[in-house]
Design a protein around this motif. Structure first.
Motif, PDB file in Angstrom:
ATOM      1  N   ALA A  96      28.964   5.730  63.314  1.00 46.62           N
ATOM      2  CA  ALA A  96      29.030   7.189  63.150  1.00 46.62           C
ATOM      3  C   ALA A  96      27.689   7.668  63.608  1.00 46.62           C
ATOM      4  N   ASP A  97      27.649   8.768  64.698  1.00 45.61           N
ATOM      5  CA  ASP A  97      26.556   9.323  65.351  1.00 45.61           C
ATOM      6  C   ASP A  97      26.431  10.685  64.852  1.00 45.61           C
ATOM      7  N   PHE A  98      25.395  10.800  64.062  1.00 46.94           N
ATOM      8  CA  PHE A  98      25.020  12.192  63.319  1.00 46.94           C
ATOM      9  C   PHE A  98      24.369  13.179  64.067  1.00 46.94           C
ATOM     10  N   ARG A  99      24.547  14.337  64.005  1.00 44.66           N
ATOM     11  CA  ARG A  99      23.800  15.375  64.393  1.00 44.66           C
ATOM     12  C   ARG A  99      23.717  16.272  63.437  1.00 44.66           C
ATOM     13  N   LEU A 100      22.620  16.902  63.292  1.00 48.20           N
ATOM     14  CA  LEU A 100      22.366  18.028  62.116  1.00 48.20           C
ATOM     15  C   LEU A 100      22.126  19.476  62.926  1.00 48.20           C
ATOM     16  N   GLY A 101      22.872  20.422  62.388  1.00 44.72           N
ATOM     17  CA  GLY A 101      22.582  22.032  62.783  1.00 44.72           C
ATOM     18  C   GLY A 101      21.856  22.591  61.788  1.00 44.72           C
ATOM     19  N   GLU A 102      21.817  23.792  61.969  1.00 49.39           N
ATOM     20  CA  GLU A 102      20.901  24.596  60.967  1.00 49.39           C
ATOM     21  C   GLU A 102      21.441  24.606  59.761  1.00 49.39           C
ATOM     22  N   LYS A 103      22.653  24.713  59.703  1.00 53.63           N
ATOM     23  CA  LYS A 103      23.227  24.771  58.443  1.00 53.63           C
ATOM     24  C   LYS A 103      24.296  23.628  57.984  1.00 53.63           C
ATOM     25  N   GLU A 104      25.059  23.372  59.313  1.00 56.42           N
ATOM     26  CA  GLU A 104      26.314  22.126  59.220  1.00 56.42           C
ATOM     27  C   GLU A 104      25.794  20.859  60.024  1.00 56.42           C
ATOM     28  N   ALA A 105      26.530  19.770  59.855  1.00 54.05           N
ATOM     29  CA  ALA A 105      26.293  18.637  60.339  1.00 54.05           C
ATOM     30  C   ALA A 105      27.486  18.206  61.309  1.00 54.05           C
ATOM     31  N   SER A 106      27.351  17.212  62.034  1.00 54.14           N
ATOM     32  CA  SER A 106      28.467  16.881  62.614  1.00 54.14           C
ATOM     33  C   SER A 106      28.402  15.178  62.814  1.00 54.14           C
ATOM     34  N   ALA A 107      29.425  14.417  62.995  1.00 56.52           N
ATOM     35  CA  ALA A 107      29.437  13.147  63.111  1.00 56.52           C
ATOM     36  C   ALA A 107      30.485  12.676  63.715  1.00 56.52           C
ATOM     37  N   ASP A 108      30.026  11.964  64.744  1.00 58.87           N
ATOM     38  CA  ASP A 108      31.179  11.247  65.990  1.00 58.87           C
ATOM     39  C   ASP A 108      31.568   9.964  65.569  1.00 58.87           C
ATOM     40  N   VAL A 109      32.441   9.540  65.444  1.00 57.34           N
ATOM     41  CA  VAL A 109      33.034   8.340  64.662  1.00 57.34           C
ATOM     42  C   VAL A 109      33.698   7.576  65.813  1.00 57.34           C
ATOM     43  N   ARG A 110      33.180   6.323  66.109  1.00 55.32           N
ATOM     44  CA  ARG A 110      34.073   5.542  67.150  1.00 55.32           C
ATOM     45  C   ARG A 110      34.265   4.229  66.309  1.00 55.32           C
ATOM     46  N   PHE A 111      35.574   3.702  66.394  1.00 57.55           N
ATOM     47  CA  PHE A 111      36.043   2.713  65.870  1.00 57.55           C
ATOM     48  C   PHE A 111      36.188   1.550  66.956  1.00 57.55           C
ATOM     49  N   THR A 112      35.682   0.428  66.348  1.00 50.24           N
ATOM     50  CA  THR A 112      35.807  -0.901  67.391  1.00 50.24           C
ATOM     51  C   THR A 112      36.924  -0.811  67.792  1.00 50.24           C
ATOM     52  N   GLY A 113      37.285  -0.843  69.426  1.00 52.43           N
ATOM     53  CA  GLY A 113      38.302  -1.398  69.946  1.00 52.43           C
ATOM     54  C   GLY A 113      39.270  -0.196  70.255  1.00 52.43           C
ATOM     55  N   ARG A 121      39.629   3.783  71.687  1.00 54.59           N
ATOM     56  CA  ARG A 121      39.000   4.784  72.713  1.00 54.59           C
ATOM     57  C   ARG A 121      38.996   6.213  72.444  1.00 54.59           C
ATOM     58  N   SER A 122      39.378   6.652  71.577  1.00 54.33           N
ATOM     59  CA  SER A 122      39.284   8.233  70.886  1.00 54.33           C
ATOM     60  C   SER A 122      38.263   8.135  70.052  1.00 54.33           C
ATOM     61  N   THR A 123      37.565   9.163  69.948  1.00 50.40           N
ATOM     62  CA  THR A 123      36.223   9.487  68.825  1.00 50.40           C
ATOM     63  C   THR A 123      36.883  10.523  67.826  1.00 50.40           C
ATOM     64  N   LEU A 124      36.669  10.428  66.534  1.00 47.94           N
ATOM     65  CA  LEU A 124      36.905  11.267  65.541  1.00 47.94           C
ATOM     66  C   LEU A 124      35.580  12.167  65.159  1.00 47.94           C
ATOM     67  N   SER A 125      35.761  13.265  65.466  1.00 48.14           N
ATOM     68  CA  SER A 125      34.546  14.220  65.224  1.00 48.14           C
ATOM     69  C   SER A 125      34.843  14.830  63.943  1.00 48.14           C
ATOM     70  N   LEU A 126      33.619  14.550  63.054  1.00 49.57           N
ATOM     71  CA  LEU A 126      33.722  15.485  61.813  1.00 49.57           C
ATOM     72  C   LEU A 126      32.669  16.399  61.769  1.00 49.57           C
ATOM     73  N   LEU A 127      33.282  17.491  61.423  1.00 54.30           N
ATOM     74  CA  LEU A 127      32.343  18.842  61.041  1.00 54.30           C
ATOM     75  C   LEU A 127      32.104  18.748  59.542  1.00 54.30           C
ATOM     76  N   LEU A 128      30.787  18.758  59.309  1.00 57.61           N
ATOM     77  CA  LEU A 128      30.537  18.899  57.785  1.00 57.61           C
ATOM     78  C   LEU A 128      29.805  20.135  57.448  1.00 57.61           C
ATOM     79  N   THR A 129      29.984  20.886  56.579  1.00 63.48           N
ATOM     80  CA  THR A 129      29.418  22.064  56.266  1.00 63.48           C
ATOM     81  C   THR A 129      29.156  22.048  54.707  1.00 63.48           C
ATOM     82  N   PRO A 130      28.168  22.696  54.237  1.00 68.51           N
ATOM     83  CA  PRO A 130      27.704  22.826  52.859  1.00 68.51           C
ATOM     84  C   PRO A 130      28.658  23.135  51.877  1.00 68.51           C
ATOM     85  N   LYS A 131      28.651  22.375  50.819  1.00 70.98           N
ATOM     86  CA  LYS A 131      29.787  22.781  49.679  1.00 70.98           C
ATOM     87  C   LYS A 131      29.620  23.893  48.985  1.00 70.98           C
TER      88      LYS A 131
END
Length: 149
Positions: free
Chosen positions: A102-119, A121-131
């Protein structure tokens, strides 16, 4: 006789008080075992906060467990989160059985994580917002379950 009644009453009150404080609980299983995150093989890059990392771990654990209801509980309010959670589980649960990065990037309020699974080809992109956006220093997040993921 009065003293014996008082002792029984005090003992009962003490049991109720200690029981309410969870002192009598014998389950010492760590939360990471209970919620499934201990089973994850996750490598982290970037700079996550404890809250963004925890939410990402819980999302991946729910995907690995094929738990759409649990994933929907981690989602932001509104929309068709149950429907999107089922679609995410159908799309990503097989990949979630493998190690991930999981590669994390922080924004001003939200964050994102690009998740790559071994083997994979696709990336799961998570957008995380404050609860709760009304609490600016609260480090609890929810995931946005989007149609395009």
């Amino acid at each position: 006789m009065r003293r014996a009644g008082t002792s029984v009453w005090l003992a009962g009150a003490l049991v109720l008080l200690l029981g309410g404080c969870d002192v009598l609980s014998t389950d010492k299983t760590p939360d990471r075992i209970k919620d499934g995150t201990a089973e994850l093989e996750l490598t982290v890059t970037g700079r996550p906060t404890p809250g963004t990392l925890t939410t990402t771990e819980h999302v991946l654990a729910r995907l690995k467990a094929r738990d759409a209801d649990g994933l929907a509980e981690l989602a932001a309010e509104g929309g068709e989160r149950e429907k999107h959670a089922k679609r995410w589980v159908a799309r990503w649960s097989d990949a979630a059985q493998r190690p991930a990065t999981a590669d994390f990037r922080l924004g001003e309020k939200e964050a994102s994580a690009d998740v790559r699974f071994t083997g994979g080809r696709s990336t799961l992109s998570l957008l995380l917002t404050p609860k709760d956006e009304s609490k600016p220093y609260d480090d609890r997040f929810v995931v946005v379950l989007r149609e395009d993921q």
